[in-house]
Design a protein around this motif. Structure first.
Motif, short mmCIF file in Angstrom:
data_model
loop_
_atom_site.label_atom_id
_atom_site.label_comp_id
_atom_site.label_asym_id
_atom_site.label_seq_id
_atom_site.Cartn_x
_atom_site.Cartn_y
_atom_site.Cartn_z
N LEU A 570 -27.10 -22.41 -14.14
CA LEU A 570 -27.16 -22.16 -12.89
C LEU A 570 -28.46 -21.20 -12.90
O LEU A 570 -28.89 -20.41 -13.92
N ILE A 571 -29.39 -21.34 -11.96
CA ILE A 571 -30.62 -20.79 -11.55
C ILE A 571 -30.47 -20.01 -10.50
O ILE A 571 -30.80 -20.57 -9.36
N VAL A 572 -30.07 -18.88 -10.52
CA VAL A 572 -29.89 -17.92 -9.30
C VAL A 572 -30.86 -16.57 -9.21
O VAL A 572 -30.69 -15.88 -10.15
N ARG A 573 -31.79 -16.91 -8.41
CA ARG A 573 -32.71 -15.79 -8.38
C ARG A 573 -31.95 -14.41 -8.07
O ARG A 573 -32.58 -13.45 -8.46
N GLY A 574 -31.24 -14.36 -7.44
CA GLY A 574 -30.60 -12.83 -6.82
C GLY A 574 -29.39 -12.76 -7.17
O GLY A 574 -28.98 -12.61 -8.26
N VAL A 575 -28.39 -12.47 -6.12
CA VAL A 575 -27.05 -12.21 -6.49
C VAL A 575 -26.28 -13.16 -6.95
O VAL A 575 -26.38 -14.46 -6.81
N CYS A 576 -25.46 -13.00 -8.08
CA CYS A 576 -24.73 -13.81 -8.70
C CYS A 576 -23.41 -13.04 -8.92
O CYS A 576 -23.28 -12.13 -9.93
N CYS A 577 -22.10 -13.60 -8.32
CA CYS A 577 -20.95 -12.71 -8.67
C CYS A 577 -20.03 -13.46 -9.74
O CYS A 577 -18.84 -13.05 -9.71
N LEU A 578 -20.60 -14.58 -10.30
CA LEU A 578 -19.82 -15.38 -11.43
C LEU A 578 -20.31 -14.76 -12.68
O LEU A 578 -21.52 -14.25 -12.97
N ARG A 579 -19.08 -14.32 -13.65
CA ARG A 579 -19.55 -13.87 -14.81
C ARG A 579 -19.75 -15.18 -15.90
O ARG A 579 -18.53 -15.77 -16.24
N PRO A 580 -20.66 -15.23 -16.46
CA PRO A 580 -20.95 -16.31 -17.57
C PRO A 580 -20.51 -16.07 -18.86
O PRO A 580 -20.44 -14.86 -19.27
N GLY A 581 -20.18 -16.94 -19.85
CA GLY A 581 -20.15 -16.77 -21.05
C GLY A 581 -18.74 -16.07 -21.48
O GLY A 581 -18.66 -15.70 -22.53
N VAL A 582 -17.68 -16.13 -20.43
CA VAL A 582 -16.64 -15.42 -20.88
C VAL A 582 -15.58 -16.62 -21.47
O VAL A 582 -15.15 -17.64 -21.08
N HIS A 588 -19.11 -22.37 -20.83
CA HIS A 588 -19.94 -23.40 -20.64
C HIS A 588 -20.98 -23.41 -19.68
O HIS A 588 -21.82 -24.31 -19.13
N ILE A 589 -21.06 -22.01 -18.95
CA ILE A 589 -21.91 -21.54 -17.93
C ILE A 589 -23.02 -20.78 -18.49
O ILE A 589 -22.68 -19.70 -19.20
N THR A 590 -24.26 -20.97 -18.05
CA THR A 590 -25.41 -20.19 -18.33
C THR A 590 -26.09 -19.92 -16.72
O THR A 590 -26.00 -20.69 -15.89
N VAL A 591 -26.42 -18.60 -16.76
CA VAL A 591 -26.99 -18.22 -15.44
C VAL A 591 -28.36 -17.44 -15.71
O VAL A 591 -28.24 -16.55 -16.59
N LEU A 663 -28.08 -13.97 -17.35
CA LEU A 663 -27.06 -12.90 -17.10
C LEU A 663 -25.87 -12.90 -18.30
O LEU A 663 -25.44 -13.83 -18.75
N GLN A 664 -25.44 -11.72 -18.43
CA GLN A 664 -24.87 -11.55 -19.54
C GLN A 664 -23.21 -11.26 -18.81
O GLN A 664 -23.24 -11.04 -17.71
N SER A 665 -22.06 -11.35 -19.67
CA SER A 665 -20.93 -11.38 -19.07
C SER A 665 -20.69 -9.75 -18.77
O SER A 665 -19.84 -9.59 -17.79
N SER A 666 -21.30 -8.96 -19.13
CA SER A 666 -21.29 -7.74 -18.83
C SER A 666 -21.90 -7.33 -17.45
O SER A 666 -21.33 -6.39 -16.65
N GLY A 667 -22.56 -8.36 -16.89
CA GLY A 667 -23.17 -8.19 -15.52
C GLY A 667 -24.68 -7.64 -15.77
O GLY A 667 -25.34 -7.54 -14.75
N ASN A 668 -25.18 -7.32 -16.97
CA ASN A 668 -26.67 -7.09 -17.19
C ASN A 668 -27.35 -8.36 -17.56
O ASN A 668 -26.81 -9.55 -18.01
N TYR A 669 -28.58 -8.06 -17.20
CA TYR A 669 -29.42 -9.23 -17.51
C TYR A 669 -30.41 -9.05 -18.60
O TYR A 669 -31.04 -7.80 -18.61
N GLU A 670 -30.77 -10.16 -19.70
CA GLU A 670 -31.56 -9.85 -20.79
C GLU A 670 -32.77 -10.89 -20.74
O GLU A 670 -32.35 -11.99 -20.49
N PHE A 671 -33.80 -10.65 -21.07
CA PHE A 671 -34.72 -11.69 -21.19
C PHE A 671 -34.35 -12.82 -22.34
O PHE A 671 -33.53 -12.58 -23.34
#
Length: 698
Positions: A570-582, A588-591, A663-671
């Motif tokens: 998923l390439i989501v510029r703004g809001v994303c309510c999905l938790r990836p990587g759980v 199997h989802i990356t954001v 996007l991390q499963s915690s809700g934070n974003y990392e480079f």
């Protein structure tokens, strides 16, 4: 759909979903990071800082305002992410305050660096005697005549304070009687004068000095209150609820109803009060009492409203080395080689990739249709249009020449309502049939239908876009334009306009999918099909690019596909309510989110389909409002070369390791932690003409 049993596997998390508003703040932090990134040129950093400010304004006036309304109404139910309105409000208050503090720390860093480059913001006391004399005259001749001091006392109630304008609070004492209770007045900073006033400089000097208009007014505030002594003068700004509440069914004239609501916006309920650091306690108490605000008060250490940096950075002369060199969009080679759009489209479909390819192709398509004697009808949707759009004139010309011109104008496009009302009136006067869409639904689809008389009969030509018909934003937004004469798409486009302008029963679409009628279910079927392919061992995968993902049902479908083994990027510029990587849910989802020089705006949906890929472009994000409360369009890409081109665009985006944040499963974003050679997808996209010419689409 995910089941309750599967969701229980993840109870270590507060929720299997991320909150929409907190996710939006994470997006604005990413914009702020761009303002802080020393790899970006200095004036580009200033632009990003201005975007942070304007983003926050809209967030406060719409999203936070709505939460405050829920609290006042006593609403205590949790949303699907686990937050009550009050709990979310308290968390937003802390996060917004922290963001603003960081925003102004960044502003001070940028101004220090600008000063080293010779761009200096000065106070009045720092000016030379000659400069002070020039500014004194400027104040008397230009500023003073337009100022209106407004006293607040028993005979003069508190005047209307407009949302998001900068004001001065003035605390005064009467000369000769300083012990009585202070007097209070307010003063609006003129918004039609330059916020930053250029100071005179030597002819050969590269140094440029500026003074803020409010500082100059503060210096001369005594000229407005004879007989009184100014005790304290400080800036303040109020943000009001700006969401429109329109009774469409009860409105005999929707255009007049919206105009009435726009006037009400000026006195919407206060949401947030910003005050200059060190504001006089008496002034603060007066403002708090008037606006009835006790909690959302933010003290600002710097000039209020940093959105002025947009205009300032764009108008600064002689410092081009501090800004990106402008790109020159190439004209699409398909139409450059043959200027007859209709002849080209009879042979093949054409994809245009904005802003790397010129939006002029879209404008020229409409102009050619307006001037072509064989064109019988033009039908078009308009959501957000630029201030001086050539499209409006082309449509008017077509109507005046006798063509059937139908324009579906969305009057409810937030913060563009007044502009759209003006265009609607102009189009009506020229003879266009102007329609304001369906009750309860915003028209967000971007589509144009041209009906042309040809030798074999009537031929339909269609343009479908992921972005608005706006030549200004097309220079800074990444979007796709698809031109086609495909029979099925043309028939569906005709039916869509019939549904928007007349009465029509449910229709079985042959090519396109439309919200709110069938888009959700069509997407669910496509996602489930990938899960079936994965379960059968066939190639399966989803790449979806959009602005926002917040619809719970859609997220549940993606979770289920991930659990079936589908790789989902998923390439989501703004809001994303999905938790990836759980584990057990979304492993199997990356954001990823890309925030770069241009605003990523295109909506593209790719499905591997067992080795026979399908690609769709759309006006719709995967948000509840897009899927249920808007007229949206999703169009298939049939041409094999264009399918490869769109797939290449997606894969280049996935390869970006410079401006991607994950996007991390915690809700934070990392480079990205990719250690390979730096790859910046927007820079690679500038080679689109080369891709097309060489057909190097692998």
């Amino acid at each position: 759909m995910i089941t309750e049993e599967k969701a229980v596997l993840n109870r270590t998390l507060p929720s299997v979903y991320l909150n929409r508003d907190l996710s939006w703040l994470e997006f604005n932090w990413r914009v702020l990071q761009e303002a802080q990134d020393t790899d970006n040129l200095l004036l580009e950093r200033a632009h990003f800082l201005a975007i942070v400010s304007t983003n926050l304004e809209e967030f406060m006036s719409v999203r936070v305002a709505g939460i405050q309304d829920q609290i006042r109404a006593g609403y205590t139910k949790k949303d699907f992410t686990g937050y009550t309105p009050l709990g979310l409000y308290k968390r937003l208050l802390k996060k917004v305050s922290k963001m603003i503090n960081e925003q102004y720390r960044t502003f001070r860093d940028i101004t220090k660096l600008l000063s080293k480059e010779g761009v200096v913001f000065s106070t009045y006391d720092e000016l030379t005697t000659v400069q002070q004399e020039v500014m004194d005259k400027y104040y008397q001749d230009i500023i003073f005549p337009v100022l209106t001091p407004m006293a607040v006392d028993q005979s003069r109630p508190f005047p209307l304070v407009h949302s998001q304008y900068v004001y001065l609070s003035v605390v005064l004492s009467r000369i000769g009687n300083p012990v009585e209770e202070p007097f209070f007045a307010i003063l609006q900073i003129p918004s039609n004068l330059a916020r930053c006033i250029a100071l005179p400089h030597r002819t050969n000097s590269k140094k440029r000095q500026f003074i803020f208009i409010e500082d100059l007014i503060k210096q001369h505030i005594h000229t407005l209150f004879s007989g009184y002594t100014p005790i304290a003068v400080h800036e303040f700004r109020i943000t009001r609820n700006s969401d429109l509440t329109i009774n469409e069914e009860g409105a005999e004239d929707l255009l007049e109803e919206i105009e009435k609501e726009l006037r009400k916006r000026r006195w919407g309920s206060p949401v947030c009060l910003e005050v200059e650091k060190g504001i006089h306690p008496y002034a603060l108490s007066q403002l708090q009492h008037e606006f009835e605000i006790t909690d959302f008060i933010i003290e600002i250490d710097g000039p209020l409203d940093l959105s002025f940096l947009h205009r300032f950075a764009g108008s600064l002369k002689g410092f081009s080395h501090l800004s990106n060199a402008p790109i020159e969009p190439v004209y699409p080679m398909e139409f450059d080689e043959n200027e007859d759009f209709f002849e080209v489209l009879r042979e093949r479909d054409v994809l245009v990739y904005h802003p790397y390819e010129s939006f002029e192709a879209v404008t020229d398509f409409i102009i050619q249709a307006s001037e072509d004697e064989h064109v019988m009808a033009i039908k078009m949707t308009l959501y957000r249009v630029s201030g001086n759009s050539p499209l409006i004139q082309a449509l008017a010309t077509a109507a005046e020449s006798g063509k059937q011109v139908t324009v579906v104008v969305e009057l409810k496009a937030r913060f563009d309502e007044e502009r759209n009302i003006a265009w609607a009136r102009k189009l009506e006067k020229s003879g266009c049939h102007v329609v304001y869409g369906l009750i309860g639904l915003k028209t967000h689809a971007k589509v144009t239908l041209i009906v042309r008389q040809e030798d074999h009969g009537l031929q339909r030509y269609v343009h479908v876009g992921t972005g608005n018909y706006n030549d200004s934003t097309a220079k800074v937004y990444t979007d796709l334009s698809l031109f086609t004469s495909n029979h099925d798409i043309g028939i569906d486009a005709s039916e869509l306009f019939n549904q928007m302008t007349g009465y029509s029963n449910n229709y079985d679409w042959d090519a396109i999918t439309v919200a709110p009628s069938n888009m959700s279910q069509s997407l669910f079927k496509l996602i489930r099909r990938e899960a079936e392919h994965a379960a059968a061992g066939r190639p399966a995968g989803i790449i979806a690019k959009m602005n926002s993902l917040s619809n719970q049902e859609m997220i549940d479908e993606l979770y289920a596909a991930s659990q079936a083994g589908v790789q989902i990027d998923l390439i989501v510029r703004g809001v994303c309510c999905l938790r990836p990587g759980v584990p057990g849910l979304s492993e199997h989802i990356t954001v990823r989110s890309i925030v770069d020089r241009f605003l990523e705006h295109s909506r593209i949906y790719y499905f591997e389909n067992g080795g026979t890929p399908e690609v769709w472009i759309s006006s719709a994000d995967w948000m509840t409002r897009n899927l249920t409360r808007r007229i949206e369009l999703m169009c298939p890409v049939y041409d094999p070369d264009i399918l490869k081109l769109v797939s290449k665009i997606l894969k280049l985006t996935l390869k970006d390791n410079v401006k991607s944040r994950f996007l991390q499963s915690s809700g934070n974003y990392e480079f990205s932690d990719d250690k390979e050679a730096p790859f910046r997808s927007q820079y690679e996209a500038m080679k689109v003409k080369k891709w097309k010419k060489n057909q190097s689409l692998t």
